[in-house]
Enzyme design. Structure first.
Site, PDB file in Angstrom:
ATOM      1  N   SER A   8       0.848  -1.193   0.000  1.00  0.00           N
ATOM      2  CA  SER A   8       0.000   0.000   0.000  1.00  0.00           C
ATOM      3  C   SER A   8       0.877   1.235   0.000  1.00  0.00           C
ATOM      4  O   SER A   8       1.986   1.217   0.531  1.00  0.00           O
ATOM      5  CB  SER A   8      -0.856   0.021   1.264  1.00  0.00           C
ATOM      6  OG  SER A   8       0.016   0.100   2.385  1.00  0.00           O
ATOM      7  N   LYS A   9       0.336   2.290  -0.586  1.00  0.00           N
ATOM      8  CA  LYS A   9       1.184   3.491  -0.723  1.00  0.00           C
ATOM      9  C   LYS A   9       1.428   4.171   0.616  1.00  0.00           C
ATOM     10  O   LYS A   9       2.280   5.030   0.724  1.00  0.00           O
ATOM     11  CB  LYS A   9       0.627   4.435  -1.770  1.00  0.00           C
ATOM     12  CG  LYS A   9      -0.744   4.955  -1.521  1.00  0.00           C
ATOM     13  CD  LYS A   9      -1.154   5.795  -2.709  1.00  0.00           C
ATOM     14  CE  LYS A   9      -2.643   5.981  -2.709  1.00  0.00           C
ATOM     15  NZ  LYS A   9      -3.211   6.158  -4.015  1.00  0.00           N
ATOM     16  N   ARG A  10       0.692   3.797   1.640  1.00  0.00           N
ATOM     17  CA  ARG A  10       0.983   4.333   2.977  1.00  0.00           C
ATOM     18  C   ARG A  10       2.337   3.821   3.474  1.00  0.00           C
ATOM     19  O   ARG A  10       3.001   4.460   4.266  1.00  0.00           O
ATOM     20  CB  ARG A  10      -0.091   3.906   3.971  1.00  0.00           C
ATOM     21  CG  ARG A  10      -1.376   4.685   3.877  1.00  0.00           C
ATOM     22  CD  ARG A  10      -2.303   4.314   5.027  1.00  0.00           C
ATOM     23  NE  ARG A  10      -1.686   4.612   6.319  1.00  0.00           N
ATOM     24  CZ  ARG A  10      -1.707   5.808   6.878  1.00  0.00           C
ATOM     25  NH1 ARG A  10      -2.295   6.810   6.284  1.00  0.00           N
ATOM     26  NH2 ARG A  10      -1.120   6.023   8.043  1.00  0.00           N
TER      27      ARG A  10
END
Ligand code: GLU
Length: 498
Positions: free
Chosen positions: A255-257
């Protein structure tokens, strides 16, 4: 009858930035097809008209070209099954859906969104699995025809068995048994006449003569619907191979987090396409001799589905950096290195974007050095003291960075929108714009006095800005006071509703 030829495909939906996961799946489809002397097709699945954009499609195509994963048929190349963009094929799906209705495999559903909503609420309250309750399935044919003639809006849903189970054969997992009671009466054609993913995907894989579907494991649960559709149509289903999803270091879904996921980030950062491609080849797959550095040709030569391992492959930037360094040092001579640097950012088009920002700010050309640093760097190192040297206290900076990190996601990436987002946030937080922007200046350009912030953010791109803001947010930490924690919650709650 077995398929005469191996034909694989990648079928991205152009609804956002080009994802590393798409490149990973494309790589495996590409290698399998080439190793088998087959063909690799690219199809754009843009039936979600509200979310699909031409920019996203262009970025996906560019990134796949950048990685050297060129398709034999698809947009820009053409081929015997054109068009390869689903939005240009809607008549084909409509006709197939009508045929399913005529043959009794599907039915018109006239339920209004309000009825579906209250049905879902009732199911939730009763602790039942959500799913269509079959009201319109029981509609007498004459009534269905009358509603149709009266012009009532409708969708087409597929019939599914209400008992027993479906066996899906996966090349990596063997037989997977999925109960029909977990499968909804899927909408195939929406009220606007556009197909859903399931219908368009099955119809196109058949018409485009796809022999093997290599895709992410998140699609396993859709396979029973697809299998049933192949049966309804009387078509042979392609072989299925669900690849393990890429993971963050903590094993959660990439995930881009936690990791940059956009291929644009990797281009911007100056990763070499051959290194990134090599690294993606190490996800879930390995060379027989265990070599970690290999070319695309070497991967194709050795490729076999048996060598795919199902343990969740971890996408680890440190390892990618190591591999990229090896490609840079071992495979480029000085002239080639210089060529790559030019291609990366020392090129006319990039320089011409910077020039308007720096031109009026230098007295001698060598003043350019410090001003240009942020445009030729990855994450700019800053210290906590630098971030907090203005009027804002630590908690306020923390709230500002966290909310901005959320808000950059949905934003159209252009100067005016970035400016409005930050101005609005300053107003909502009751801070003077100048004071509010200071930490942003520092983390984006490394200095409070530099080139204009909003222009710089536009040029740097969302991914690099996200990485820099996240770096700062990590340094500052979460807000400690109750007051600022509440403020953060309320600002983020508002965003969630938008
Ligand atoms: N359009 C789907 C996606 O975006 C394709 C899934 C498939 O390969 O069937 O991932």
């Amino acid at each position: 009858m077995p398929f005469a030829k191996v034909r694989t495909r990648i079928a991205p939906s152009p609804t956002g930035d080009p994802h590393v996961g798409t490149a990973y799946i494309a790589l495996f489809n590409y290698c399998f097809a080439k190793q088998q002397g087959g063909e690799f097709v690219l199809r754009i699945e843009d039936t979600d008209t509200a979310r699909s954009t031409a920019e996203s499609e262009a970025a996906i195509l560019d990134s796949l070209h950048w990685l050297g994963l060129n398709w034999d048929e698809g947009p820009g190349v053409g081929g015997p099954h054109a068009p390869y963009r689903q939005s240009e094929r809607s008549a084909i799906y409509r006709e197939r859906a009508d045929r399913l209705v005529a043959e009794g495999h599907a039915f018109r559903c006239f339920c209004t969104p309000a009825r579906l909503e209250s049905m879902r609420e009732a199911q939730k309250a009763a602790g039942q699995r959500p799913g269509y309750d079959g009201l319109c399935l029981r509609l007498p044919p004459a009534e269905s025809e009358a509603k149709l003639a009266a012009g009532e809006p409708f969708v087409i849903r597929m019939k599914v068995p209400n008992e027993g189970s479906c066996v899906i054969h996966d090349l990596l997992r063997g037989d997977i048994v999925i109960g029909w009671d977990t499968v909804d009466m899927q909408v195939l054609l929406k009220a606007d006449g556009m197909p859903t993913y399931h219908l368009a995907n099955v119809v196109d894989d058949h018409l485009m003569e796809i022999s093997h579907i290599l895709r992410g494991e998140e699609w396993i649960n859709s396979a029973p619907k697809h299998k049933l559709l192949y049966e309804y149509f009387g078509w042979e289903m392609p072989a299925l191979c669900h690849l393990p999803l890429l993971r963050n270091r903590d094993k959660s879904k990439l995930s881009k987090r936690k990791n940059p996921t956009s291929l644009l980030f990797y281009q911007r950062m100056g990763y070499l396409p051959e290194a990134l491609r090599n690294y993606l080849g190490l996800m879930a797959w390995s060379m027989p001799g265990g070599e970690e550095k290999f070319s695309l040709a070497e991967m194709i030569g050795q490729f076999s589905l048996e060598r795919i391992s199902l343990g969740g492959p971890v996408f680890d930037l440190t390892k990618l950096d190591w591999l990229n360094g090896r490609w840079i040092r071992e495979d480029l001579d000085d002239a080639q290195f210089a060529g790559r640097v030019r291609q990366w950012a020392f090129n006319e088009s990039y320089l011409m974007r910077l020039v308007p920002l720096v031109h009026s700010r230098v007295s001698v050309l060598s003043d350019l050095g410090p001003l240009a640093v942020p445009f030729f760097s990855g994450v700019v190192e800053v210290t906590l003291d630098q971030l907090l040297d203005g009027k804002l206290d630590r908690d306020t900076v923390s709230v500002a960075l966290s909310v901005a990190l959320g808000r950059i996601e949905g934003l159209r990436w252009e100067k005016a929108a970035i400016e409005k987002m930050l101005r609005d946030l300053a107003t909502q937080m009751d801070e003077k714009l100048r004071d509010f922007l200071r930490p942003f200046f520092i983390v984006i350009s490394g200095s409070p006095v530099s080139v204009p912030l909003f222009d710089a953010m536009e040029i740097l791109g969302r991914d690099l800005c996200r990485a820099r803001l996240r770096h700062a947010a990590t340094l500052v930490g979460k807000p400690l006071s109750d007051e600022k924690r509440k403020l953060l919650k309320s600002l983020q709650a508002n965003d969630a509703e938008l």
